[in-house]
Design a protein around this motif. Sequence first.
Motif: not given
Length: 162
Positions: A79-83, A101-125
């Motif tokens: 959640e801290d990372f998402g905020d 789009h710019s990062a080559g990721l999906s918009q739902p995935f970004i929303s999941q990161l921001e809501s704290g539902q997912r933790n990003p992998a180093p490659e995503t970071l």
Amino acid sequence: MTANEFGDYFRSLRRSKGYKTQKSLAHASGISQATISRIEDGIQIPLGKTMAIFAELFDVNLSKLLPNFERSVDSSSNEDFGDYLRSLRNTKGFTPTEIAHSAGLSQPFISQLESGQRNPAPETLRKLSNVLNVSYIGLMIKAGHLTEAEVLECRREAGIID
């Protein structure tokens, strides 16, 4: 120094520099009052550019603000990372769709990161750091993959710092 101790130190420093309220510091710094509250409550440690902004406003050397603490990764770190990601994205002027789009990721995935539902992998970071033009290591720390102590130890071992 624990995150709570840093929060107390930060609050004391804020007050000693004439910022009587979190709101006045938020106005002067451009950092949200909610973020300042999380810092003072020991929930969040400022990193990178945020820390530099506070050092400049408080007229102190950045090393004075850098806490020597061990970061504990708990269930709230997502959640801290998402905020943090949401705040960073907004500061940089991106919509969730644009950053995805710019990062080559999906918009739902970004929303999941921001809501704290997912933790990003180093490659995503890595992708996000490139798009947002921020420190990859800073994102790794914020996401709980590294601690500042680990980064400092690696730098010492490489002879980058004493």
